[in-house]
Design a protein around this motif. Structure first.
Motif, PDB file in Angstrom:
ATOM      1  N   GLN A  32       0.847  -1.188   0.000  1.00  0.00           N
ATOM      2  CA  GLN A  32       0.000   0.000   0.000  1.00  0.00           C
ATOM      3  C   GLN A  32       0.882   1.237   0.000  1.00  0.00           C
ATOM      4  O   GLN A  32       1.887   1.300   0.712  1.00  0.00           O
ATOM      5  CB  GLN A  32      -0.914   0.001   1.226  1.00  0.00           C
ATOM      6  CG  GLN A  32      -1.916   1.149   1.252  1.00  0.00           C
ATOM      7  CD  GLN A  32      -2.843   1.083   2.457  1.00  0.00           C
ATOM      8  OE1 GLN A  32      -2.614   0.308   3.389  1.00  0.00           O
ATOM      9  NE2 GLN A  32      -3.897   1.888   2.448  1.00  0.00           N
ATOM     10  N   ASN A  33       0.520   2.215  -0.815  1.00  0.00           N
ATOM     11  CA  ASN A  33       1.278   3.460  -0.900  1.00  0.00           C
ATOM     12  C   ASN A  33       0.635   4.521  -0.017  1.00  0.00           C
ATOM     13  O   ASN A  33      -0.580   4.540   0.166  1.00  0.00           O
ATOM     14  CB  ASN A  33       1.351   3.943  -2.350  1.00  0.00           C
ATOM     15  CG  ASN A  33       2.001   2.912  -3.262  1.00  0.00           C
ATOM     16  OD1 ASN A  33       2.948   2.239  -2.869  1.00  0.00           O
ATOM     17  ND2 ASN A  33       1.485   2.774  -4.473  1.00  0.00           N
ATOM     18  N   TYR A  34       1.463   5.434   0.490  1.00  0.00           N
ATOM     19  CA  TYR A  34       0.970   6.423   1.450  1.00  0.00           C
ATOM     20  C   TYR A  34       1.234   7.854   0.998  1.00  0.00           C
ATOM     21  O   TYR A  34       1.337   8.752   1.815  1.00  0.00           O
ATOM     22  CB  TYR A  34       1.605   6.180   2.820  1.00  0.00           C
ATOM     23  CG  TYR A  34       1.178   4.868   3.440  1.00  0.00           C
ATOM     24  CD1 TYR A  34      -0.039   4.755   4.099  1.00  0.00           C
ATOM     25  CD2 TYR A  34       1.986   3.736   3.341  1.00  0.00           C
ATOM     26  CE1 TYR A  34      -0.447   3.556   4.662  1.00  0.00           C
ATOM     27  CE2 TYR A  34       1.591   2.531   3.898  1.00  0.00           C
ATOM     28  CZ  TYR A  34       0.373   2.444   4.557  1.00  0.00           C
ATOM     29  OH  TYR A  34      -0.023   1.247   5.104  1.00  0.00           O
ATOM     30  N   ILE A  90      -0.390  10.595   0.138  1.00  0.00           N
ATOM     31  CA  ILE A  90      -1.773  11.067   0.191  1.00  0.00           C
ATOM     32  C   ILE A  90      -2.028  12.173  -0.828  1.00  0.00           C
ATOM     33  O   ILE A  90      -3.039  12.157  -1.550  1.00  0.00           O
ATOM     34  CB  ILE A  90      -2.124  11.563   1.610  1.00  0.00           C
ATOM     35  CG1 ILE A  90      -1.841  10.463   2.643  1.00  0.00           C
ATOM     36  CG2 ILE A  90      -3.583  11.989   1.664  1.00  0.00           C
ATOM     37  CD1 ILE A  90      -2.621   9.202   2.417  1.00  0.00           C
ATOM     38  N   GLN A 119      -2.168  10.817  -4.297  1.00  0.00           N
ATOM     39  CA  GLN A 119      -3.388  10.050  -4.541  1.00  0.00           C
ATOM     40  C   GLN A 119      -4.583  10.965  -4.744  1.00  0.00           C
ATOM     41  O   GLN A 119      -5.468  10.677  -5.555  1.00  0.00           O
ATOM     42  CB  GLN A 119      -3.623   9.087  -3.373  1.00  0.00           C
ATOM     43  CG  GLN A 119      -2.589   7.974  -3.294  1.00  0.00           C
ATOM     44  CD  GLN A 119      -2.688   7.169  -2.013  1.00  0.00           C
ATOM     45  OE1 GLN A 119      -3.596   7.376  -1.208  1.00  0.00           O
ATOM     46  NE2 GLN A 119      -1.746   6.257  -1.812  1.00  0.00           N
ATOM     47  N   SER A 145      -0.541   9.380  -7.972  1.00  0.00           N
ATOM     48  CA  SER A 145       0.117   8.310  -7.227  1.00  0.00           C
ATOM     49  C   SER A 145      -0.879   7.185  -6.994  1.00  0.00           C
ATOM     50  O   SER A 145      -2.038   7.432  -6.627  1.00  0.00           O
ATOM     51  CB  SER A 145       0.650   8.838  -5.888  1.00  0.00           C
ATOM     52  OG  SER A 145       1.241   7.796  -5.140  1.00  0.00           O
ATOM     53  N   SER A 146      -0.442   5.963  -7.207  1.00  0.00           N
ATOM     54  CA  SER A 146      -1.329   4.818  -7.027  1.00  0.00           C
ATOM     55  C   SER A 146      -1.529   4.529  -5.546  1.00  0.00           C
ATOM     56  O   SER A 146      -0.695   4.867  -4.702  1.00  0.00           O
ATOM     57  CB  SER A 146      -0.749   3.586  -7.726  1.00  0.00           C
ATOM     58  OG  SER A 146       0.514   3.248  -7.165  1.00  0.00           O
ATOM     59  N   ASN A 147      -2.646   3.892  -5.235  1.00  0.00           N
ATOM     60  CA  ASN A 147      -2.922   3.494  -3.856  1.00  0.00           C
ATOM     61  C   ASN A 147      -2.198   2.205  -3.490  1.00  0.00           C
ATOM     62  O   ASN A 147      -1.821   1.997  -2.334  1.00  0.00           O
ATOM     63  CB  ASN A 147      -4.425   3.312  -3.653  1.00  0.00           C
ATOM     64  CG  ASN A 147      -5.191   4.609  -3.842  1.00  0.00           C
ATOM     65  OD1 ASN A 147      -5.419   5.034  -4.972  1.00  0.00           O
ATOM     66  ND2 ASN A 147      -5.586   5.246  -2.753  1.00  0.00           N
ATOM     67  N   TYR A 157      -5.220   2.315  -8.715  1.00  0.00           N
ATOM     68  CA  TYR A 157      -5.691   3.634  -8.301  1.00  0.00           C
ATOM     69  C   TYR A 157      -7.151   3.501  -7.860  1.00  0.00           C
ATOM     70  O   TYR A 157      -7.946   2.833  -8.527  1.00  0.00           O
ATOM     71  CB  TYR A 157      -5.606   4.635  -9.452  1.00  0.00           C
ATOM     72  CG  TYR A 157      -4.211   4.846  -9.996  1.00  0.00           C
ATOM     73  CD1 TYR A 157      -3.463   5.958  -9.627  1.00  0.00           C
ATOM     74  CD2 TYR A 157      -3.646   3.939 -10.898  1.00  0.00           C
ATOM     75  CE1 TYR A 157      -2.187   6.163 -10.134  1.00  0.00           C
ATOM     76  CE2 TYR A 157      -2.369   4.134 -11.405  1.00  0.00           C
ATOM     77  CZ  TYR A 157      -1.643   5.246 -11.018  1.00  0.00           C
ATOM     78  OH  TYR A 157      -0.379   5.441 -11.513  1.00  0.00           O
ATOM     79  N   SER A 158      -7.506   4.139  -6.763  1.00  0.00           N
ATOM     80  CA  SER A 158      -8.894   4.080  -6.297  1.00  0.00           C
ATOM     81  C   SER A 158      -9.572   5.431  -6.479  1.00  0.00           C
ATOM     82  O   SER A 158      -8.952   6.483  -6.315  1.00  0.00           O
ATOM     83  CB  SER A 158      -8.962   3.651  -4.828  1.00  0.00           C
ATOM     84  OG  SER A 158      -8.398   4.638  -3.992  1.00  0.00           O
ATOM     85  N   THR A 200     -16.818   2.639  -5.157  1.00  0.00           N
ATOM     86  CA  THR A 200     -15.372   2.842  -5.217  1.00  0.00           C
ATOM     87  C   THR A 200     -14.845   2.058  -6.403  1.00  0.00           C
ATOM     88  O   THR A 200     -15.104   0.855  -6.527  1.00  0.00           O
ATOM     89  CB  THR A 200     -14.677   2.362  -3.933  1.00  0.00           C
ATOM     90  OG1 THR A 200     -15.208   3.076  -2.813  1.00  0.00           O
ATOM     91  CG2 THR A 200     -13.175   2.604  -4.014  1.00  0.00           C
ATOM     92  N   TYR A 216     -11.587   0.705  -8.540  1.00  0.00           N
ATOM     93  CA  TYR A 216     -10.164   0.390  -8.453  1.00  0.00           C
ATOM     94  C   TYR A 216      -9.646   0.171  -9.873  1.00  0.00           C
ATOM     95  O   TYR A 216     -10.028  -0.788 -10.540  1.00  0.00           O
ATOM     96  CB  TYR A 216      -9.931  -0.850  -7.590  1.00  0.00           C
ATOM     97  CG  TYR A 216     -10.376  -0.675  -6.156  1.00  0.00           C
ATOM     98  CD1 TYR A 216      -9.549  -0.073  -5.216  1.00  0.00           C
ATOM     99  CD2 TYR A 216     -11.643  -1.098  -5.748  1.00  0.00           C
ATOM    100  CE1 TYR A 216      -9.962   0.098  -3.901  1.00  0.00           C
ATOM    101  CE2 TYR A 216     -12.062  -0.931  -4.437  1.00  0.00           C
ATOM    102  CZ  TYR A 216     -11.221  -0.334  -3.520  1.00  0.00           C
ATOM    103  OH  TYR A 216     -11.632  -0.162  -2.218  1.00  0.00           O
TER     104      TYR A 216
END
Length: 287
Positions: free
Chosen positions: A84-86, A88, A91, A96-98, A138-139, A146, A148
């Motif tokens: 998981q990427n942070y 924020i 995103q 930036s991907s989640n 990406y969300s 939601t 994805y």
């Protein structure tokens, strides 16, 4: 032996994959075997690791990445690593991907590196094990659902992106892949997802929430091609612990156990299963 009629899944084989050649089922879903892909955690490393077979996972538990000799079929190493990427801010603006899924690739020692972002994990005189970015997720959150977005930046095939959609207040995930509609379906208070092929189209965004809910209640899975189930065998802390089992139908040789022989469709479905694992993990963590 293949059955021309639809197979019924009874209680004692409800983790099995249906095998059929009936004409209503697309040819890519005519399976001859099941692939069990354990999903595990490794102490000191973020995220989850997806292994190409139980045999590969069992070998990795003995060797970890300390491999003096690499197997030509890539047995004994993970297939995927999802984190998981942070970022924020990135995103929020969509840059930036989640989540990122990395793939482990086995190369011959004399071959040049695959990509500029290729990381060499280990090598011997014959082979080199590399880790490359494989899929970005990406969300997009809205008041209805939601989405994805799966994006495969290094793929040269015709399909390099698609969406999984989760309607608000539901845990099911719908996806259209290669013109085929699928659903990761889970019952209330269960952690067993069934990956089903849908003969009919998924609910339209133009439907009201009541109509979508009614359709979900009346829809029944026509064809089961995969399962995700949480594993409770490793309750005590371990350096390498299985988190869940991912079972996917495929058409391949039964001795294809390593990372070098995983079909393209299995790879994409395994990426979806890896996301299911992370979403379930986040849900448990938040509760």
């Amino acid at each position: 032996m293949f059955h021309l009629a639809r197979q019924k899944l009874t209680d004692e084989n409800h983790y099995k994959i249906e095998k059929t050649r009936r004409k209503q089922i697309p040819e890519p879903l005519h399976f001859n075997r099941e692939r069990n892909l354990p999903i595990a955690t490794i102490f000191g490393k973020r995220g989850f690791f997806v292994f190409p077979s139980v045999q590969s996972y069992d070998m990795f538990k003995r060797t970890n990445f300390n491999l003096s000799v690499l197997d030509a079929d890539g047995v004994g190493v993970p297939l995927f690593h999802i984190v998981q990427n942070y970022n924020i801010i990135g995103q929020i603006v969509g840059k930036s991907s989640n989540f990122t899924i990395f793939r482990y690739v086995l190369q011959r020692a004399q071959d040049p590196p695959l990509y500029t972002k290729c990381k060499v994990i280990c090598e011997d005189k014959a082979f080199r094990l590399c880790k490359i970015p494989f899929c970005e997720i990406y969300s997009q959150l809205s008041f209805r659902d939601t989405k994805y977005e799966f994006f495969y930046p290094s793929r040269s095939q015709s399909v390099n992106n698609y969406q999984m959609v989760r309607q608000n207040n539901f845990r099911d995930l719908d996806v259209c892949l290669n013109g085929m509609n699928f659903r990761w379906h889970v019952k209330v208070l269960s952690d067993h997802y069934r990956l089903t092929y849908l003969d009919e189209n998924p609910p339209s965004n133009n439907q009201t929430n009541t109509q979508k809910q009614s359709q979900r209640k009346t829809d029944s899975p026509d064809f089961v091609l995969g399962h995700y189930k949480r594993d409770y065998s490793n309750l005590l802390p371990r350096s390498i612990a299985k988190a869940s089992n991912l079972i996917i139908g495929e058409n391949s040789r039964h001795d294809c156990l390593g990372i070098s022989s995983v079909p393209e469709l299995t790879e994409m479905l395994a990426c979806q299963g890896a996301l299911v694992e992370y979403l379930e993990h986040i849900e448990r963590r938040n509760n």
